[in-house]
Scaffold this active site. Sequence first.
Site, PDB file in Angstrom:
ATOM      1  N   LYS A   1      40.291  43.444  39.277  1.00 22.85           N
ATOM      2  CA  LYS A   1      40.907  42.443  39.212  1.00 22.85           C
ATOM      3  C   LYS A   1      41.104  41.945  37.813  1.00 22.85           C
ATOM      4  O   LYS A   1      40.023  41.332  37.441  1.00 22.85           O
ATOM      5  CB  LYS A   1      40.578  41.309  40.152  1.00 22.85           C
ATOM      6  CG  LYS A   1      41.570  39.995  40.270  1.00 22.85           C
ATOM      7  CD  LYS A   1      41.266  39.031  41.204  1.00 22.85           C
ATOM      8  CE  LYS A   1      41.811  37.881  40.938  1.00 22.85           C
ATOM      9  NZ  LYS A   1      41.602  36.685  41.999  1.00 22.85           N
TER      10      LYS A   1
ATOM     11  N   ASP B   1      44.428  32.289  36.439  1.00 20.29           N
ATOM     12  CA  ASP B   1      44.962  32.085  37.627  1.00 20.29           C
ATOM     13  C   ASP B   1      45.265  30.606  37.802  1.00 20.29           C
ATOM     14  O   ASP B   1      44.439  29.711  38.158  1.00 20.29           O
ATOM     15  CB  ASP B   1      43.992  32.419  38.384  1.00 20.29           C
ATOM     16  CG  ASP B   1      44.431  32.270  39.968  1.00 20.29           C
ATOM     17  OD1 ASP B   1      45.772  32.072  40.199  1.00 20.29           O
ATOM     18  OD2 ASP B   1      43.693  32.447  40.907  1.00 20.29           O
TER      19      ASP B   1
ATOM     20  N   LYS C   1      46.811  25.320  41.480  1.00 21.69           N
ATOM     21  CA  LYS C   1      45.474  24.825  41.739  1.00 21.69           C
ATOM     22  C   LYS C   1      45.415  23.436  41.485  1.00 21.69           C
ATOM     23  O   LYS C   1      46.043  22.958  40.627  1.00 21.69           O
ATOM     24  CB  LYS C   1      44.542  25.663  40.938  1.00 21.69           C
ATOM     25  CG  LYS C   1      44.271  27.029  41.693  1.00 21.69           C
ATOM     26  CD  LYS C   1      43.351  27.887  40.786  1.00 21.69           C
ATOM     27  CE  LYS C   1      43.093  29.206  41.293  1.00 21.69           C
ATOM     28  NZ  LYS C   1      42.383  29.172  42.708  1.00 21.69           N
TER      29      LYS C   1
ATOM     30  N   ASP D   1      39.151  34.677  35.775  1.00 21.40           N
ATOM     31  CA  ASP D   1      39.580  35.376  37.034  1.00 21.40           C
ATOM     32  C   ASP D   1      39.708  37.106  36.566  1.00 21.40           C
ATOM     33  O   ASP D   1      40.278  37.722  37.530  1.00 21.40           O
ATOM     34  CB  ASP D   1      40.934  34.622  37.430  1.00 21.40           C
ATOM     35  CG  ASP D   1      41.006  34.961  39.011  1.00 21.40           C
ATOM     36  OD1 ASP D   1      40.230  35.369  39.770  1.00 21.40           O
ATOM     37  OD2 ASP D   1      42.100  34.721  39.390  1.00 21.40           O
TER      38      ASP D   1
ATOM     39  N   ASP E   1      48.401  31.559  45.242  1.00 19.93           N
ATOM     40  CA  ASP E   1      47.156  31.744  45.040  1.00 19.93           C
ATOM     41  C   ASP E   1      46.169  32.839  45.392  1.00 19.93           C
ATOM     42  O   ASP E   1      45.417  32.803  44.692  1.00 19.93           O
ATOM     43  CB  ASP E   1      46.493  30.264  45.205  1.00 19.93           C
ATOM     44  CG  ASP E   1      45.173  29.886  44.297  1.00 19.93           C
ATOM     45  OD1 ASP E   1      45.221  30.678  43.094  1.00 19.93           O
ATOM     46  OD2 ASP E   1      44.767  28.885  44.459  1.00 19.93           O
TER      47      ASP E   1
ATOM     48  N   GLU F   1      46.443  35.699  44.707  1.00 17.32           N
ATOM     49  CA  GLU F   1      47.147  36.758  44.130  1.00 17.32           C
ATOM     50  C   GLU F   1      46.390  37.951  43.932  1.00 17.32           C
ATOM     51  O   GLU F   1      46.934  38.797  43.297  1.00 17.32           O
ATOM     52  CB  GLU F   1      47.530  36.141  42.888  1.00 17.32           C
ATOM     53  CG  GLU F   1      46.638  35.922  41.713  1.00 17.32           C
ATOM     54  CD  GLU F   1      45.294  35.322  41.972  1.00 17.32           C
ATOM     55  OE1 GLU F   1      45.322  34.489  42.839  1.00 17.32           O
ATOM     56  OE2 GLU F   1      44.277  35.482  41.464  1.00 17.32           O
TER      57      GLU F   1
ATOM     58  N   ARG G   1      44.354  39.917  45.761  1.00 20.51           N
ATOM     59  CA  ARG G   1      44.785  40.974  46.535  1.00 20.51           C
ATOM     60  C   ARG G   1      46.001  41.496  46.535  1.00 20.51           C
ATOM     61  O   ARG G   1      46.303  42.584  46.600  1.00 20.51           O
ATOM     62  CB  ARG G   1      44.432  40.576  47.899  1.00 20.51           C
ATOM     63  CG  ARG G   1      45.611  39.460  48.338  1.00 20.51           C
ATOM     64  CD  ARG G   1      44.773  38.656  49.564  1.00 20.51           C
ATOM     65  NE  ARG G   1      44.113  37.611  49.077  1.00 20.51           N
ATOM     66  CZ  ARG G   1      43.459  36.743  50.377  1.00 20.51           C
ATOM     67  NH1 ARG G   1      43.924  36.709  51.536  1.00 20.51           N
ATOM     68  NH2 ARG G   1      42.473  35.844  49.632  1.00 20.51           N
TER      69      ARG G   1
HETATM   70  N1  BES Z   1      40.531  33.618  41.751  1.00 21.17           N
HETATM   71  C1  BES Z   1      40.443  32.915  42.939  1.00 21.17           C
HETATM   72  C2  BES Z   1      39.183  32.827  43.543  1.00 21.17           C
HETATM   73  C3  BES Z   1      38.294  32.022  43.043  1.00 21.17           C
HETATM   74  C4  BES Z   1      38.457  30.253  43.071  1.00 21.17           C
HETATM   75  C5  BES Z   1      36.989  32.462  42.222  1.00 21.17           C
HETATM   76  C6  BES Z   1      37.400  29.639  42.744  1.00 21.17           C
HETATM   77  C7  BES Z   1      36.040  31.632  41.888  1.00 21.17           C
HETATM   78  C8  BES Z   1      36.324  30.267  42.036  1.00 21.17           C
HETATM   79  C9  BES Z   1      41.785  33.460  43.934  1.00 21.17           C
HETATM   80  O1  BES Z   1      42.846  33.927  43.423  1.00 21.17           O
HETATM   81  C10 BES Z   1      42.130  32.340  44.667  1.00 21.17           C
HETATM   82  O2  BES Z   1      42.737  31.440  44.236  1.00 21.17           O
HETATM   83  N2  BES Z   1      41.858  32.519  45.990  1.00 21.17           N
HETATM   84  C11 BES Z   1      42.185  31.689  47.000  1.00 21.17           C
HETATM   85  C12 BES Z   1      42.592  32.276  48.240  1.00 21.17           C
HETATM   86  C13 BES Z   1      43.321  31.459  49.218  1.00 21.17           C
HETATM   87  C14 BES Z   1      44.572  30.735  48.974  1.00 21.17           C
HETATM   88  C15 BES Z   1      43.562  32.163  50.469  1.00 21.17           C
HETATM   89  C16 BES Z   1      40.809  30.787  47.359  1.00 21.17           C
HETATM   90  O3  BES Z   1      39.911  31.272  47.420  1.00 21.17           O
HETATM   91  O4  BES Z   1      41.021  29.619  47.316  1.00 21.17           O
HETATM   92 ZN    ZN Z   2      42.524  34.666  41.476  1.00 18.17          ZN
HETATM   93 MN    MN Z   3      44.247  32.457  42.965  1.00 17.90          MN
END
Ligand code: BES
Ligand code: ZN
Ligand code: MN
Length: 495
Positions: free
Chosen positions: A267, A272, A279, A290, A349, A351, A353
Amino acid sequence: MRYSVKANSLTTLNNDCLVVAVWGKGTLSDEARDLDRGTSKAISNLIKSGDFTGKIGQTQLLHNPAGIKAKRLLLVGAGTKSKFVAANAVKFIKAAARAVCKTQAASAHFALGSIEVKDRDAYWAATQIAQACEEASYHYTTTKSSKGKALALKTVSISPFAGARRKAQSDALKTGQAIGHGLNVARELGNLPGNICTPTYLAEQAKALANRTKSVTTQILSEKQMARLGMGSLLSVAAGSAEEAKLIVMQYKGGPAKSQPYALVGKGITFDTGGISLKPGLAMDEMKFDMCGAASVFGVMNAIVEMKLPINVVAVVAAAENMPGSKATKPGDIVTSMSGKTIEILNTDAEGRLVLCDALTYVERFNPRTVIDIATLTGAAVATFGSVVSALLSNDDALAKTLLDCGQQSGDPAWQLPLWDDYQRQLNSNFADIANIGGPKGGTITAACFLSRFTEKMKWAHLDIAGSAWNQGAEKGATGRPVPLLLEYLRRQKA
Ligand code: BES
Ligand code: ZN
Ligand code: MN
């Protein structure tokens, strides 16, 4: 850094820094006892003073010790001898390497030949020493105007470990050095800010690697080429950004031409913001990390070139920036992935996947033996595991078991979560084949469930490194994980 095995007598060894172990409660190791005699009890006198006890990771530097040739003597606490297992050995070695790198010593000799790690062999120990020296030598300076003093350390030698073959020990040092280099490549890419480390920058790193070595070829797919392949999911993430997305393909050929490759998919979200599902502001800067999955893939590719592994590896990095521009994807938008499956994007968010699913479909064309994707995918992985272990999910039990073992062996552990069908229904959508989020429950698992829909034809494992990829606080910075785990895995494979 240059590494070697040296069997010289310690008292006459001409070196800038001699490193020796002291067990807990001030019990001298064989080497420390030898040097204590040579220095008319400099070590035992220090222990008598109470200033140094041999507690694990404690270090004490003695300058110009009288009676021996070395300019410095570094005592490192090794703790309880009967409890000297891998985890303690790593603590000990890291403390030693860090202390050496803080000095102006140009040469260092690790006099640890008598030390036994309960659950590991001498080759493991030699590997760890070189790896730790490389790790300790890295210091982020790229975007600082003053770079500080350059590292003095140039050569590292070790006393041969008892009962281990000399040549194998020097090979182990080389292996550790390559792992360390790989870690540092990953850390540097992770640490670079989002305005420098863009998808285009990552693509340039791949080209630079391919230019350095005949064993790697690279192919960079533009947005136009991705559109032709039908990668509507990946492209939907980049839609709101001025930075062009790149699909970066690197092929390492170390094995016979026809030998099926091992695949890595990273990834590479270079920043992000969350997109339209923006966010919150707190610590959003950390979303420059990220792309740490991609960074680990670059680290591994660099290291396997250095190690000359006799296998074929294909790496695919899905690089994009997730921004809320006027062309950005909106919640409720439906896109068609390269696999043909339609996806309802309920949260922009989620993204990671979305870029990974198209990269995973793309990697099918290489007919890989196994495919491992590495991603900072979910905040839920941080909540579940903190920063200690990476989350592992897989559709193949044997692959999962091997990866868990590789994590233990390399000191870069992972822990498995269930990828059970009962979770799949959380991704049901009334308007598309699949939704891109599965609600608030079991977030790391449902994210993996999403990916599993695109990997049915392959032996696949997913590493969610959201917690393990970087440190927060005063030590904020990329860790380079899971480069050691992945290299352990690839080193065990045959062509
Ligand atoms: N890059 C983030 C995941 C992340 C968050 C990694 C905090 C490290 C610290 C990912 O893209 C994301 O935002 N995931 C969301 C998914 C949700 C919207 C289903 C998350 O984990 O909040
Ligand atoms: Zn992310
Ligand atoms: Mn995200």
